[in-house]
Every structure is written in structure tokens, then in C-alpha cells.
Design a protein around this motif. Structure first.
Motif, PDB file in Angstrom:
ATOM      1  N   LEU A 171       0.854  -1.181   0.000  1.00 19.77           N
ATOM      2  CA  LEU A 171       0.000   0.000   0.000  1.00 19.77           C
ATOM      3  C   LEU A 171       0.889   1.230   0.000  1.00 19.77           C
ATOM      4  CD1 LEU A 171      -2.815   1.403   0.370  1.00 19.77           C
ATOM      5  CD2 LEU A 171      -2.329   1.356   2.840  1.00 19.77           C
ATOM      6  N   CYS A 172       0.660   2.113  -0.972  1.00 13.20           N
ATOM      7  CA  CYS A 172       1.406   3.362  -1.034  1.00 13.20           C
ATOM      8  C   CYS A 172       0.557   4.454  -0.380  1.00 13.20           C
ATOM      9  CB  CYS A 172       1.723   3.727  -2.486  1.00 13.20           C
ATOM     10  SG  CYS A 172       2.798   5.181  -2.635  1.00 13.20           S
ATOM     11  N   MET A 173       1.145   5.128   0.573  1.00 13.00           N
ATOM     12  CA  MET A 173       0.441   6.226   1.226  1.00 13.00           C
ATOM     13  C   MET A 173       1.361   7.441   1.258  1.00 13.00           C
ATOM     14  SD  MET A 173       0.376   4.882   5.197  1.00 13.00           S
ATOM     15  CE  MET A 173      -0.427   6.378   5.796  1.00 13.00           C
ATOM     16  N   PRO A 174       0.804   8.627   1.451  1.00  6.89           N
ATOM     17  CA  PRO A 174       1.678   9.808   1.552  1.00  6.89           C
ATOM     18  C   PRO A 174       2.700   9.614   2.656  1.00  6.89           C
ATOM     19  CG  PRO A 174      -0.633  10.446   1.441  1.00  6.89           C
ATOM     20  CD  PRO A 174      -0.612   8.960   1.629  1.00  6.89           C
ATOM     21  N   GLY A 175       3.904  10.165   2.456  1.00  7.64           N
ATOM     22  CA  GLY A 175       4.909  10.092   3.509  1.00  7.64           C
ATOM     23  C   GLY A 175       4.393  10.704   4.785  1.00  7.64           C
ATOM     24  N   LEU A 176       4.705  10.078   5.911  1.00 15.37           N
ATOM     25  CA  LEU A 176       4.229  10.583   7.197  1.00 15.37           C
ATOM     26  C   LEU A 176       5.020  11.830   7.599  1.00 15.37           C
ATOM     27  CD1 LEU A 176       3.847   7.245   9.202  1.00 15.37           C
ATOM     28  CD2 LEU A 176       2.409   8.178   7.378  1.00 15.37           C
ATOM     29  N   VAL A 177       4.351  12.723   8.312  1.00 12.74           N
ATOM     30  CA  VAL A 177       4.981  13.977   8.737  1.00 12.74           C
ATOM     31  C   VAL A 177       4.939  14.074  10.265  1.00 12.74           C
ATOM     32  CG1 VAL A 177       4.943  16.493   8.572  1.00 12.74           C
ATOM     33  CG2 VAL A 177       4.240  15.102   6.600  1.00 12.74           C
ATOM     34  N   VAL A 198     -17.103   7.088  17.618  1.00 11.69           N
ATOM     35  CA  VAL A 198     -16.394   7.696  16.482  1.00 11.69           C
ATOM     36  C   VAL A 198     -16.042   9.159  16.758  1.00 11.69           C
ATOM     37  CG1 VAL A 198     -17.210   6.143  14.676  1.00 11.69           C
ATOM     38  CG2 VAL A 198     -18.642   8.085  15.353  1.00 11.69           C
ATOM     39  N   VAL A 199     -15.612   9.447  17.988  1.00  7.08           N
ATOM     40  CA  VAL A 199     -15.171  10.812  18.270  1.00  7.08           C
ATOM     41  C   VAL A 199     -13.912  11.152  17.468  1.00  7.08           C
ATOM     42  CG1 VAL A 199     -16.168  11.007  20.569  1.00  7.08           C
ATOM     43  CG2 VAL A 199     -13.893  10.022  20.313  1.00  7.08           C
ATOM     44  N   LEU A 200     -13.158  10.132  17.064  1.00  4.34           N
ATOM     45  CA  LEU A 200     -11.950  10.341  16.276  1.00  4.34           C
ATOM     46  C   LEU A 200     -11.865   9.251  15.211  1.00  4.34           C
ATOM     47  CD1 LEU A 200      -9.666  12.382  16.207  1.00  4.34           C
ATOM     48  CD2 LEU A 200      -8.343  10.903  17.700  1.00  4.34           C
ATOM     49  N   PRO A 201     -12.502   9.432  14.058  1.00  2.00           N
ATOM     50  CA  PRO A 201     -12.536   8.401  13.016  1.00  2.00           C
ATOM     51  C   PRO A 201     -11.158   8.080  12.446  1.00  2.00           C
ATOM     52  CG  PRO A 201     -14.191  10.101  12.627  1.00  2.00           C
ATOM     53  CD  PRO A 201     -13.295  10.614  13.711  1.00  2.00           C
ATOM     54  N   ALA A 202     -11.022   6.873  11.922  1.00  2.00           N
ATOM     55  CA  ALA A 202      -9.740   6.409  11.379  1.00  2.00           C
ATOM     56  C   ALA A 202      -9.214   7.338  10.287  1.00  2.00           C
ATOM     57  CB  ALA A 202      -9.891   4.988  10.848  1.00  2.00           C
ATOM     58  N   LYS A 203     -10.096   7.802   9.408  1.00  2.00           N
ATOM     59  CA  LYS A 203      -9.644   8.687   8.325  1.00  2.00           C
ATOM     60  C   LYS A 203      -9.051   9.981   8.883  1.00  2.00           C
ATOM     61  CE  LYS A 203     -12.689   7.039   4.619  1.00  2.00           C
ATOM     62  NZ  LYS A 203     -13.756   7.408   3.654  1.00  2.00           N
ATOM     63  N   GLU A 204      -9.634  10.495   9.955  1.00  7.46           N
ATOM     64  CA  GLU A 204      -9.103  11.723  10.556  1.00  7.46           C
ATOM     65  C   GLU A 204      -7.699  11.490  11.111  1.00  7.46           C
ATOM     66  OE1 GLU A 204     -10.042  14.806  10.661  1.00  7.46           O
ATOM     67  OE2 GLU A 204     -12.004  14.584   9.705  1.00  7.46           O
ATOM     68  N   LEU A 205      -7.471  10.325  11.694  1.00  5.48           N
ATOM     69  CA  LEU A 205      -6.158  10.018  12.247  1.00  5.48           C
ATOM     70  C   LEU A 205      -5.099   9.926  11.151  1.00  5.48           C
ATOM     71  CD1 LEU A 205      -7.429   7.476  14.860  1.00  5.48           C
ATOM     72  CD2 LEU A 205      -6.069   9.497  15.423  1.00  5.48           C
ATOM     73  N   ILE A 206      -5.434   9.264  10.047  1.00  6.62           N
ATOM     74  CA  ILE A 206      -4.479   9.180   8.936  1.00  6.62           C
ATOM     75  C   ILE A 206      -4.245  10.558   8.327  1.00  6.62           C
ATOM     76  CG2 ILE A 206      -4.064   8.176   6.661  1.00  6.62           C
ATOM     77  CD1 ILE A 206      -5.632   5.724   7.610  1.00  6.62           C
ATOM     78  N   LYS A 207      -5.294  11.348   8.277  1.00  4.49           N
ATOM     79  CA  LYS A 207      -5.172  12.722   7.783  1.00  4.49           C
ATOM     80  C   LYS A 207      -4.189  13.522   8.641  1.00  4.49           C
ATOM     81  CE  LYS A 207      -8.032  16.775   6.690  1.00  4.49           C
ATOM     82  NZ  LYS A 207      -9.417  17.320   6.733  1.00  4.49           N
ATOM     83  N   ILE A 262       1.482  -4.986   3.068  1.00  3.48           N
ATOM     84  CA  ILE A 262       0.194  -5.339   3.689  1.00  3.48           C
ATOM     85  C   ILE A 262      -0.118  -6.829   3.586  1.00  3.48           C
ATOM     86  CG2 ILE A 262      -0.834  -3.048   3.418  1.00  3.48           C
ATOM     87  CD1 ILE A 262      -2.236  -4.078   0.902  1.00  3.48           C
ATOM     88  N   ASN A 263       0.765  -7.590   2.960  1.00  2.00           N
ATOM     89  CA  ASN A 263       0.531  -9.025   2.801  1.00  2.00           C
ATOM     90  C   ASN A 263       1.052  -9.777   4.026  1.00  2.00           C
ATOM     91  OD1 ASN A 263      -0.370 -11.323   1.417  1.00  2.00           O
ATOM     92  ND2 ASN A 263       1.685 -11.704   0.598  1.00  2.00           N
ATOM     93  N   GLN A 264       0.457  -9.463   5.178  1.00  2.00           N
ATOM     94  CA  GLN A 264       0.882 -10.037   6.440  1.00  2.00           C
ATOM     95  C   GLN A 264      -0.351 -10.377   7.272  1.00  2.00           C
ATOM     96  OE1 GLN A 264       4.563  -8.191   8.187  1.00  2.00           O
ATOM     97  NE2 GLN A 264       3.873  -6.429   6.985  1.00  2.00           N
ATOM     98  N   PRO A 265      -0.259 -11.407   8.097  1.00  3.61           N
ATOM     99  CA  PRO A 265      -1.452 -11.883   8.807  1.00  3.61           C
ATOM    100  C   PRO A 265      -2.059 -10.881   9.780  1.00  3.61           C
ATOM    101  CG  PRO A 265       0.525 -13.047   9.539  1.00  3.61           C
ATOM    102  CD  PRO A 265       0.899 -12.295   8.323  1.00  3.61           C
ATOM    103  N   ASN A 296     -11.556  -3.632   6.146  1.00  4.30           N
ATOM    104  CA  ASN A 296     -11.397  -2.182   6.232  1.00  4.30           C
ATOM    105  C   ASN A 296      -9.921  -1.856   6.370  1.00  4.30           C
ATOM    106  OD1 ASN A 296     -11.367   0.526   6.847  1.00  4.30           O
ATOM    107  ND2 ASN A 296     -12.759   0.388   8.588  1.00  4.30           N
ATOM    108  N   LEU A 297      -9.244  -1.666   5.244  1.00  7.71           N
ATOM    109  CA  LEU A 297      -7.802  -1.446   5.275  1.00  7.71           C
ATOM    110  C   LEU A 297      -7.453  -0.111   5.929  1.00  7.71           C
ATOM    111  CD1 LEU A 297      -5.020  -2.475   4.651  1.00  7.71           C
ATOM    112  CD2 LEU A 297      -5.257  -1.653   2.295  1.00  7.71           C
ATOM    113  N   ILE A 298      -8.268   0.912   5.748  1.00 13.44           N
ATOM    114  CA  ILE A 298      -8.016   2.192   6.416  1.00 13.44           C
ATOM    115  C   ILE A 298      -7.990   1.991   7.931  1.00 13.44           C
ATOM    116  CG2 ILE A 298      -9.021   4.453   6.960  1.00 13.44           C
ATOM    117  CD1 ILE A 298      -7.695   4.488   4.277  1.00 13.44           C
ATOM    118  N   GLY A 299      -8.952   1.212   8.432  1.00 10.45           N
ATOM    119  CA  GLY A 299      -8.995   0.925   9.863  1.00 10.45           C
ATOM    120  C   GLY A 299      -7.777   0.137  10.325  1.00 10.45           C
ATOM    121  N   MET A 300      -7.301  -0.787   9.486  1.00 13.94           N
ATOM    122  CA  MET A 300      -6.147  -1.608   9.854  1.00 13.94           C
ATOM    123  C   MET A 300      -4.860  -0.788   9.906  1.00 13.94           C
ATOM    124  SD  MET A 300      -7.454  -4.449  10.569  1.00 13.94           S
ATOM    125  CE  MET A 300      -6.006  -5.466  10.801  1.00 13.94           C
ATOM    126  N   ILE A 301      -4.775   0.273   9.095  1.00 17.48           N
ATOM    127  CA  ILE A 301      -3.605   1.143   9.174  1.00 17.48           C
ATOM    128  C   ILE A 301      -3.501   1.724  10.581  1.00 17.48           C
ATOM    129  CG2 ILE A 301      -2.554   3.286   8.344  1.00 17.48           C
ATOM    130  CD1 ILE A 301      -3.911   2.706   5.635  1.00 17.48           C
TER     131      ILE A 301
END
Length: 445
Positions: free
Chosen positions: A57-63, A339-348, A380-383, A390-395
Motif C-alpha cells: 500500500l502506497c500512502m503519503p509520507g508521514l509527517v 467515532v469521536v476520532l474516526p480512522a480517516k481523521e487520524l491518517i489525515k 500489507i501481505n501479512q497476517p 477495512n484497510l483504512i482501519g487496519m492502518i
């Protein structure tokens, strides 16, 4: 068409935080020039270099929007310590570092960050920051750097205090020598270490100079109740109101921690478009729970910082996992809101929010055409990750630093198959171990 780099057959996170599969990403010079179906891009481009993105999975570099590279050789030292850690341990330690200590510490920080998927960071400042800039240039990372700014505080060691004029002149010289270095990967900012350790004159002049040079301003703010008490006793204002009275609040100001705010302070920060950065693990263990759900509701930009490695590590994946659990327990459970802090917000927060805090042009924390190619590829090919509904949630819940396989910064591959290509890992590890004991002894810790 000849290009510099092609990532083939990967999944990626698009700007809407959706997972798109079987894609390729074309990179030329420092930028992303196309994202699309693998079969189409393979025919269209002749790359000099190829990264196999299969099962990745390619994602933006973390800051990392707030860290202290000078504290890397303190790793593990502040665990289980009583407050105030920063005045008793952190600042005295920094004050005893020599140039070589600071250089090795910065190299070790960059090494750990790259291996954690972090491509850019904001350093809140320490000593010998020209050596930090050199280490960053060598590593290939992107960074906003300032120098520690302390001119008052009876509770702080004299070794870290300097007259305001000396501090500001040093930062100006650092700016003139290193701002824009490393193909514009390094930006030099002005700094306000903390309202309790900076005189009004230093704060006002630092803010003025940051505007003059059109650069950033980095501050610790609203970290703990003692800071609020100090401002009320000495200035009859809360910290945000105090900084505003000195002209320091603005869109170029990055504030770290942001825990103890009144509603009026939040409104003022939002009005001035100040960049907010949380440091979850440090905040939860020492300071408290920020009003992040309210900040999100107000549309405030939020980044995440590790706050350095003195008590833990530099993994932003660990930070957001702890952040979600802590804020859910504090704000969610009492009102039955999962959902006070959704997964997408955390990755954002560790991508878009951090990128906004660092204020680099064309570094937006997203994978899209025209943006700088700062990218992280995860196996991401790991158990513990796949299969998933929900891959976003797994991140957020499962991905760790050790799942990061490849890192690209400014279009250059700096880590491939977990081998860092820009730094000598074995030598840096050796030097760090050798220096750790001596740096602790010098500081009397």
C-alpha cells in the motif's frame, strides 16, 4: 516517455482516503506526474528505476510535526519520571551536548524516522542546529528546523539561556546558510521554546523576524496547567491571548501539544489560522486530553508529533493508535460515541495535517499529480493486516513501523526493502551506543 521512477502494481490512498488497487505512480524529478492503471502507465513510461508495489500500500509520507532530534540519545531515560521532565531532564541534557553529539543524535533520529515511514519533520530546536541541518541533508529527509530559544526562567539551567539578541542572530545566520538547502528540503524557522522560558521581547521579535523572512514560527503551547497559571499570574492573560498580544498568532505559527485551552482560546487560534499539533503519548502520560473533537468540528488543521524519543520512539503509527484509544476513552465512552476520532481523521493528521503544519510548497500530504513525491510503501501481505474488511482501519489499528518497506522523498528512493540507502545504519548505531553513556554523564543524569 522517459521518467525517473515508476511504482508498479500497488494499492494507494487517494486524496479522499479511499483505497484504489492495481495502480502505478509515475515520478519524474521531484514530483508525481501521473497516477493510474498499471497496464496503461507501463506502456506510457520508460522509467530509470522501478519499485515493485505488489502486495504493498502506497500512502503519503508521514509527517512528524513536532520532535526534538537533540533528545535521541535520551531514549528511555524519562520513562516513569515525575514532572517537570522538560526542565529537570530534557533541557539540562540538551545544554551539555557538543557538536558531534548533536550530529549523531540527528542522524539516529533521521534513521529511525525513515524506517518508520516518516518523510518530513519539524524540529522544535536544540543546540548546534547547523549539525542537525547537515544530518538532514545527508539523510534525504525534509525538515523545518529552528534553534532552542530560552532567555528567562530561574528553573532552567544557565547553559541553555542566551540573550534574546544572540538567539535571534543565531537563527538568522542559520537561515542564511541553510534555508532552501538540499534542493529546498530544509527550511529554517524561528522558535518560541515556551512562554515560561521566553521573554515578551524575544517572542515579539521572533514573530517579527519570521514574518520578515516569510518563514515559520515553532512553539510549545498550552502543554500543561502550570503554563496557564504562569501566564495568568504574570500577564493576566491565558497563553493564547498572551501570544496574540505580542503579534505571534498567525498562519505561520506551529503550536505543539495544545492540551489546556478555553473555548475562547480555540476560537482565537482558529481565527488566526494557527497550525495545531498534538503529541498523544506524551500528552496522555503527563498533561491530559486535548479538545480534539471540538477542533475537528471547527475545521482546524491538526498534525501529530512524536515529541522526540526520550521516553519511547518516533513511530507515528504508534502515536495515532494511542491517540484513538485515549480520546475514545476520555470523550467517547462517557457519551457512548465510538467515532469521536474516526480512522480517516487520524491518517489525515499524520499526512495532510502534518504537511500543512510544515508549510512546504507542493507538499500536501496526498498522492496526486503536481505534489512532491514523498511516499511510504507498506507491506500489507501479512497476517496482522490482511485479509481485512477495512484497510483504512487496519492502518490505524495494526500497521507498525516494521511494516514499512520503501520510502521515497523528493522523488528519490531513500529506503528500499527496509535498507536505508542514504545513511550508514551500522555506523550510526555504533556511534549512538558509544555516545549515549557519555552524554548522560555530562548532563549529570
Amino acid at each position: 516517455m522517459k521518467i525517473h521512477l515508476l511504482i508498479e502494481k500497488c494499492s494507494y490512498i487517494n486524496p479522499d482516503f479511499e483505497i484504489i488497487e492495481n495502480q502505478s505512480i509515475a515520478i519524474d524529478h521531484t514530483e508525481i506526474i501521473e497516477v493510474g492503471d498499471t497496464s496503461i502507465l507501463k506502456e506510457k513510461y520508460s522509467p530509470q528505476n522501478v519499485i515493485d508495489g505488489k502486495n504493498k500500500l502506497c500512502m503519503p509520507g508521514l509527517v512528524d510535526a513536532h520532535t526534538h532530534t537533540n533528545q535521541q540519545l535520551l531514549k528511555g531515560r524519562t520513562m516513569d519520571e515525575y514532572p517537570m521532565i522538560w526542565s529537570r531532564i530534557l533541557v539540562p541534557f540538551e545544554g551539555n551536548l557538543n557538536e558531534d553529539d548533536a550530529y549523531v543524535s540527528a542522524q539516529m533520529s533521521c534513521l529511525e524516522m525513515i524506517k518508520s515511514g516518516t518523510t518530513a519533520f519539524a524540529d522544535a530546536g536544540g543546540v548546534h542546529m547547523h549539525k542537525v541541518a547537515q544530518a538532514v541533508m545527508e539523510s534525504g529527509m525534509r525538515s523545518a528546523i529552528t534553534k532552542s530559544s530560552i532567555d528567562i526562567g530561574d528553573f532552567l539551567p544557565d547553559s541553555m539561556k542566551q540573550p534574546a539578541e544572540t538567539i535571534l542572530t543565531d537563527i538568522e545566520n542559520l537561515y542564511k546558510e541553510y534555508n532552501g538547502a538540499g534542493d529546498d528540503r530544509i527550511h529554517i524557522w524561528f522558535g518560541i521554546r515556551q512562554v515560561m522560558s521566553c521573554s515578551p521581547e524575544l517572542i515579539e521579535q521572533a514573530a517579527d523576524l519570521a514574518r520578515k523572512y516569510n518563514t515559520g514560527l515553532h512553539a510549545h503551547l498550552a502543554e500543561h496547567k502550570d503554563e496557564v497559571r504562569y501566564c495568568l499570574e504574570n500577564y493576566q492573560m491565558r497563553p493564547v491571548e498572551y501570544l496574540d498580544s505580542l503579534g505571534a498568532l498567525g498562519p505561520n505559527l506551529l503550536t505543539a501539544h495544545n492540551v489546556v485551552y478555553s473555548e475562547r482560546e480555540l476560537e482565537l487560534l482558529n481565527e488566526r489560522k494557527v497550525k495545531i499539533v498534538h503529541c498523544p503519548r506524551v500528552n496522555f502520560t503527563s498533561h491530559g486530553f486535548p479538545k480534539t473533537p471540538r477542533m475537528i468540528e471547527m475545521g482546524m488543521p491538526i498534525g501529530i508529533g512524536s515529541d522526540g524519543a526520550s521516553s519511547s520512539n518516533l513511530s507515528l503509527f504508534d502515536e495515532i493508535r494511542v491517540f484513538r484509544a485515549g480520546l475514545h476513552a476520555y470523550w467517547g465512552i462517557p457519551v457512548f460515541d465510538p467515532v469521536v476520532l474516526p480512522a480517516k481523521e487520524l491518517i489525515k493528521m499524520i499526512t495532510v495535517g502534518g504537511a500543512e503544519a510544515l508549510q512546504f510548497e507542493n507538499v500536501k500530504g496526498e498522492i496526486s499529480v503536481g505534489n512532491k513525491a514523498d511516499l511510504t510503501l507498506i507491506d500489507i501481505n501479512q497476517p496482522h493486516i490482511t485479509p481485512t474488511n477495512n484497510l483504512i482501519g487496519m492502518i490505524v489499528e495494526s500497521v507498525t513501523s516494521r511494516d514499512v518497506e520503501d520510502v521515497i522523498i523528493n522523488g528519490e528512493v531513500v529506503m528500499k526493502n527496509r535498507e536505508v540507502l542514504t545513511l550508514d545504519e551500522e555506523r550510526i548505531m555504533y556511534e549512538s551506543k558509544r555516545r549515549m553513556k557519555s552524554t548522560i554523564q555530562k548532563a549529570g543524569l
